[in-house]
Design a protein around this motif. Structure first.
Motif, PDB file in Angstrom:
ATOM      1  N   MET A 205       0.851  -1.203   0.000  1.00  0.00           N
ATOM      2  CA  MET A 205       0.000   0.000   0.000  1.00  0.00           C
ATOM      3  C   MET A 205       0.881   1.246   0.000  1.00  0.00           C
ATOM      4  O   MET A 205       1.799   1.369   0.823  1.00  0.00           O
ATOM      5  CB  MET A 205      -0.901  -0.004   1.239  1.00  0.00           C
ATOM      6  CG  MET A 205      -1.831   1.188   1.334  1.00  0.00           C
ATOM      7  SD  MET A 205      -2.899   1.073   2.786  1.00  0.00           S
ATOM      8  CE  MET A 205      -3.765   2.632   2.671  1.00  0.00           C
ATOM      9  N   PRO A 206       0.646   2.211  -0.896  1.00  0.00           N
ATOM     10  CA  PRO A 206       1.469   3.424  -0.939  1.00  0.00           C
ATOM     11  C   PRO A 206       1.370   4.201   0.365  1.00  0.00           C
ATOM     12  O   PRO A 206       0.349   4.178   1.053  1.00  0.00           O
ATOM     13  CB  PRO A 206       0.874   4.216  -2.110  1.00  0.00           C
ATOM     14  CG  PRO A 206       0.098   3.215  -2.907  1.00  0.00           C
ATOM     15  CD  PRO A 206      -0.379   2.184  -1.950  1.00  0.00           C
ATOM     16  N   ALA A 207       2.449   4.893   0.691  1.00  0.00           N
ATOM     17  CA  ALA A 207       2.447   5.713   1.900  1.00  0.00           C
ATOM     18  C   ALA A 207       1.440   6.848   1.776  1.00  0.00           C
ATOM     19  O   ALA A 207       1.227   7.398   0.691  1.00  0.00           O
ATOM     20  CB  ALA A 207       3.838   6.272   2.152  1.00  0.00           C
ATOM     21  N   ARG A 208       0.809   7.217   2.904  1.00  0.00           N
ATOM     22  CA  ARG A 208      -0.163   8.303   2.936  1.00  0.00           C
ATOM     23  C   ARG A 208       0.362   9.431   3.816  1.00  0.00           C
ATOM     24  O   ARG A 208       1.216   9.221   4.681  1.00  0.00           O
ATOM     25  CB  ARG A 208      -1.500   7.823   3.501  1.00  0.00           C
ATOM     26  CG  ARG A 208      -2.146   6.668   2.778  1.00  0.00           C
ATOM     27  CD  ARG A 208      -3.405   6.227   3.536  1.00  0.00           C
ATOM     28  NE  ARG A 208      -3.104   5.852   4.921  1.00  0.00           N
ATOM     29  CZ  ARG A 208      -4.016   5.630   5.871  1.00  0.00           C
ATOM     30  NH1 ARG A 208      -5.302   5.770   5.573  1.00  0.00           N
ATOM     31  NH2 ARG A 208      -3.664   5.272   7.093  1.00  0.00           N
ATOM     32  N   LEU A 209      -0.194  10.616   3.600  1.00  0.00           N
ATOM     33  CA  LEU A 209       0.043  11.737   4.503  1.00  0.00           C
ATOM     34  C   LEU A 209      -1.182  11.862   5.404  1.00  0.00           C
ATOM     35  O   LEU A 209      -2.290  12.080   4.932  1.00  0.00           O
ATOM     36  CB  LEU A 209       0.261  13.029   3.721  1.00  0.00           C
ATOM     37  CG  LEU A 209       0.488  14.286   4.581  1.00  0.00           C
ATOM     38  CD1 LEU A 209       1.740  14.133   5.441  1.00  0.00           C
ATOM     39  CD2 LEU A 209       0.596  15.529   3.704  1.00  0.00           C
TER      40      LEU A 209
ATOM     41  N   LEU B  23       1.309  12.076  20.505  1.00  0.00           N
ATOM     42  CA  LEU B  23       2.473  11.186  20.576  1.00  0.00           C
ATOM     43  C   LEU B  23       2.082   9.741  20.289  1.00  0.00           C
ATOM     44  O   LEU B  23       2.800   9.018  19.587  1.00  0.00           O
ATOM     45  CB  LEU B  23       3.145  11.306  21.943  1.00  0.00           C
ATOM     46  CG  LEU B  23       3.728  12.682  22.281  1.00  0.00           C
ATOM     47  CD1 LEU B  23       4.433  12.645  23.623  1.00  0.00           C
ATOM     48  CD2 LEU B  23       4.668  13.156  21.193  1.00  0.00           C
ATOM     49  N   ASP B  24       0.947   9.308  20.820  1.00  0.00           N
ATOM     50  CA  ASP B  24       0.481   7.942  20.551  1.00  0.00           C
ATOM     51  C   ASP B  24       0.197   7.746  19.068  1.00  0.00           C
ATOM     52  O   ASP B  24       0.582   6.733  18.469  1.00  0.00           O
ATOM     53  CB  ASP B  24      -0.779   7.634  21.363  1.00  0.00           C
ATOM     54  CG  ASP B  24      -0.509   7.549  22.856  1.00  0.00           C
ATOM     55  OD1 ASP B  24       0.654   7.299  23.230  1.00  0.00           O
ATOM     56  OD2 ASP B  24      -1.462   7.726  23.641  1.00  0.00           O
TER      57      ASP B  24
ATOM     58  N   TRP C  58       3.526   6.283  12.006  1.00  0.00           N
ATOM     59  CA  TRP C  58       4.863   5.904  11.520  1.00  0.00           C
ATOM     60  C   TRP C  58       5.012   4.387  11.416  1.00  0.00           C
ATOM     61  O   TRP C  58       5.664   3.888  10.489  1.00  0.00           O
ATOM     62  CB  TRP C  58       5.932   6.489  12.432  1.00  0.00           C
ATOM     63  CG  TRP C  58       6.187   7.953  12.154  1.00  0.00           C
ATOM     64  CD1 TRP C  58       5.656   8.702  11.148  1.00  0.00           C
ATOM     65  CD2 TRP C  58       7.035   8.832  12.899  1.00  0.00           C
ATOM     66  NE1 TRP C  58       6.121   9.994  11.206  1.00  0.00           N
ATOM     67  CE2 TRP C  58       6.965  10.113  12.267  1.00  0.00           C
ATOM     68  CE3 TRP C  58       7.840   8.682  14.021  1.00  0.00           C
ATOM     69  CZ2 TRP C  58       7.689  11.205  12.736  1.00  0.00           C
ATOM     70  CZ3 TRP C  58       8.558   9.782  14.485  1.00  0.00           C
ATOM     71  CH2 TRP C  58       8.478  11.023  13.855  1.00  0.00           C
ATOM     72  N   SER C  59       4.419   3.640  12.344  1.00  0.00           N
ATOM     73  CA  SER C  59       4.522   2.176  12.274  1.00  0.00           C
ATOM     74  C   SER C  59       3.787   1.624  11.054  1.00  0.00           C
ATOM     75  O   SER C  59       4.115   0.545  10.549  1.00  0.00           O
ATOM     76  CB  SER C  59       3.974   1.540  13.551  1.00  0.00           C
ATOM     77  OG  SER C  59       2.570   1.752  13.663  1.00  0.00           O
ATOM     78  N   ASP C  60       2.800   2.381  10.557  1.00  0.00           N
ATOM     79  CA  ASP C  60       2.081   1.983   9.337  1.00  0.00           C
ATOM     80  C   ASP C  60       2.824   2.384   8.068  1.00  0.00           C
ATOM     81  O   ASP C  60       2.352   2.109   6.955  1.00  0.00           O
ATOM     82  CB  ASP C  60       0.684   2.627   9.315  1.00  0.00           C
ATOM     83  CG  ASP C  60      -0.254   2.033  10.357  1.00  0.00           C
ATOM     84  OD1 ASP C  60       0.016   0.912  10.813  1.00  0.00           O
ATOM     85  OD2 ASP C  60      -1.250   2.705  10.706  1.00  0.00           O
ATOM     86  N   GLY C  61       3.979   3.056   8.241  1.00  0.00           N
ATOM     87  CA  GLY C  61       4.746   3.489   7.077  1.00  0.00           C
ATOM     88  C   GLY C  61       4.256   4.781   6.462  1.00  0.00           C
ATOM     89  O   GLY C  61       4.670   5.142   5.346  1.00  0.00           O
TER      90      GLY C  61
ATOM     91  N   ALA D  18       6.314  10.308  -0.669  1.00  0.00           N
ATOM     92  CA  ALA D  18       7.434   9.397  -0.864  1.00  0.00           C
ATOM     93  C   ALA D  18       7.616   8.489   0.344  1.00  0.00           C
ATOM     94  O   ALA D  18       7.441   8.913   1.497  1.00  0.00           O
ATOM     95  CB  ALA D  18       8.711  10.183  -1.115  1.00  0.00           C
ATOM     96  N   ASP D  19       7.960   7.216   0.080  1.00  0.00           N
ATOM     97  CA  ASP D  19       8.298   6.299   1.166  1.00  0.00           C
ATOM     98  C   ASP D  19       9.467   6.871   1.964  1.00  0.00           C
ATOM     99  O   ASP D  19      10.389   7.478   1.409  1.00  0.00           O
ATOM    100  CB  ASP D  19       8.685   4.931   0.600  1.00  0.00           C
ATOM    101  CG  ASP D  19       7.490   4.187   0.027  1.00  0.00           C
ATOM    102  OD1 ASP D  19       6.352   4.505   0.404  1.00  0.00           O
ATOM    103  OD2 ASP D  19       7.712   3.287  -0.814  1.00  0.00           O
ATOM    104  N   GLY D  20       9.426   6.664   3.269  1.00  0.00           N
ATOM    105  CA  GLY D  20      10.496   7.177   4.126  1.00  0.00           C
ATOM    106  C   GLY D  20      10.258   8.567   4.650  1.00  0.00           C
ATOM    107  O   GLY D  20      11.035   9.081   5.462  1.00  0.00           O
TER     108      GLY D  20
END
Length: 391
Positions: free
Chosen positions: A1-5, A16-17, A23-26, A74-76
């Motif tokens: 699955m492409p990264a989302r914003l 924070l949670d 981030w853990s979902d990429g 973009a990924d990352g």
């Protein structure tokens, strides 16, 4: 699955949670202010086009609102941070994880932070400076302490480090808060006045002055010296534009067509600030390049006039802007907050005060007295708002 914003409009503890979850979902995070007016929020969402808005409903439950027409990310990518700069138009600064990691490592190394030490979060979480406090804490194996809302009450935290902006430092010193208990008071967000630094150091406050911006992942120069791995230069001979190169730079700006590059072909990011390199190699920052009033054919630097006016005993806060003038082209206008609202200084008194140190062309030709200046959460003054007050 492409990264989302994913846009997060949440108070610090919930933010924070959700930051960890996104981030853990990429995916990447667009931090949003919880107090910004609805019009500002909508303007930011329209400009930066996140795929999802995550917020709290009236019952305090998380709500996800899918949004249409979101460009790819973009990924990352870790963050897209909204910055209005001098125009007021939102721009999204794209910060990959590797850039944030480089910034965190360089900062904690320069400050000599030790594992187990904590940072106090007294800055807004939707600014890169606030998120950097979280990342520095986690790099030391801790979580940040969070101040009460407002950031001017540091509570009874036993944290070793804190980041502040000059407005906060001024208020805390005036309130008699003991800041000498911290091992570091990292001061950024705006150029501090020399008198403020003198007062802080006289009170035993271990101040480190930081220079940087969202595009440099926060502070990249501490006490005039670049962090390890960062190069700083000034264009031209003598005074000129400050430029930065190194691993702490953002990828670019988010647009509908992708990411607009930030750096030139040699890897330099040319900032909107001007300054000079002293003989010892340290950087001196003067202010914004375009923060100049052309009055009677003479370039009058607004920050210099504001600094002079701030030393007047009846002035609590001040901003300076130009107003169109048929004779002078632009007239220098002082917008002040008096220490005593019932006894503000007169224009003649302020003109005489400035002329003691600077040319007559620097002396304000008009005066506007206000109850408060429209500073944002980082203590900065949007120049568009100040110009409206001056006009």
């Amino acid at each position: 699955m492409p990264a989302r914003l994913v846009a997060l409009r949440l108070p610090p503890e919930r933010f924070l949670d959700e930051l960890d979850r996104v981030w853990s979902d990429g995916d990447a995070v667009l931090p949003l202010s919880t107090t910004a007016p609805a019009a500002t929020l909508q303007r930011t969402l329209r400009a930066l086009r996140p795929a999802l808005l995550r917020r709290l409903d009236d019952a305090g439950d998380l709500v996800d609102e899918p949004l249409a027409d979101a460009p790819p990310i973009a990924d990352g990518t870790a963050l897209v941070v909204a910055t209005s700069g001098s125009t007021g138009q939102p721009k999204g600064v794209v910060l990959p994880h590797e850039v944030l990691q480089a910034s965190t490592a360089a900062s904690t190394a320069r400050l000599g932070c030790e594992p187990g030490e904590r940072w106090l979060l007294a800055l807004p979480i939707h600014h890169v400076a606030g998120i950097q406090i979280v990342l520095r804490s986690r790099a030391l194996g801790t979580e940040p302490d969070v101040t009460p809302p407002g950031g001017d009450d540091l509570g009874d935290s036993e944290a070793q480090h804190v980041s502040l902006v000059p407005t906060q430092l001024t208020r805390l010193l005036e309130a008699g808060v003991d800041l000498s208990r911290f091992r570091t008071v990292l001061l950024g967000g705006a150029r501090p006045e020399p008198a403020l630094l003198d007062a802080a150091r006289e009170a035993g406050v271990p101040v480190v002055v930081s220079y940087g911006m969202t595009e440099t992942a926060g502070g990249c120069v501490y006490d005039g010296r670049p962090l390890d791995g960062v190069e700083v230069d000034v264009t031209g001979d003598g005074d000129g534009r400050i430029r930065v190169r190194g691993p702490l730079l953002a990828t670019g700006y988010r647009t509908r067509r992708g990411t607009q590059p930030l750096v030139d072909e040699d890897g330099w990011f040319v900032t909107g600030d001007h300054g000079r390199l002293r003989q010892d190699g340290t950087l001196e920052v003067f202010g914004r390049v375009d923060d100049v009033i052309v009055s009677g054919g003479i370039n009058v630097p607004a920050p210099t006039v504001a600094s002079a006016l701030r030393t007047h005993p009846q002035v609590l806060d001040v901003a300076v802007a130009g107003r169109p003038d048929p004779e002078w082209g632009e007239a220098v206008v002082a917008v002040i907050v008096p220490r005593d609202p019932d006894a503000p200084p007169t224009l003649d008194e302020l003109r005489e005060h400035v002329r003691r140190e600077y040319p007559a062309s620097y002396a304000p030709r008009d005066l506007v007295v206000v109850a408060a200046l429209p500073r944002d959460a980082m203590g900065k003054l949007p120049r568009a708002a100040v110009k409206l007050l001056a006009e």
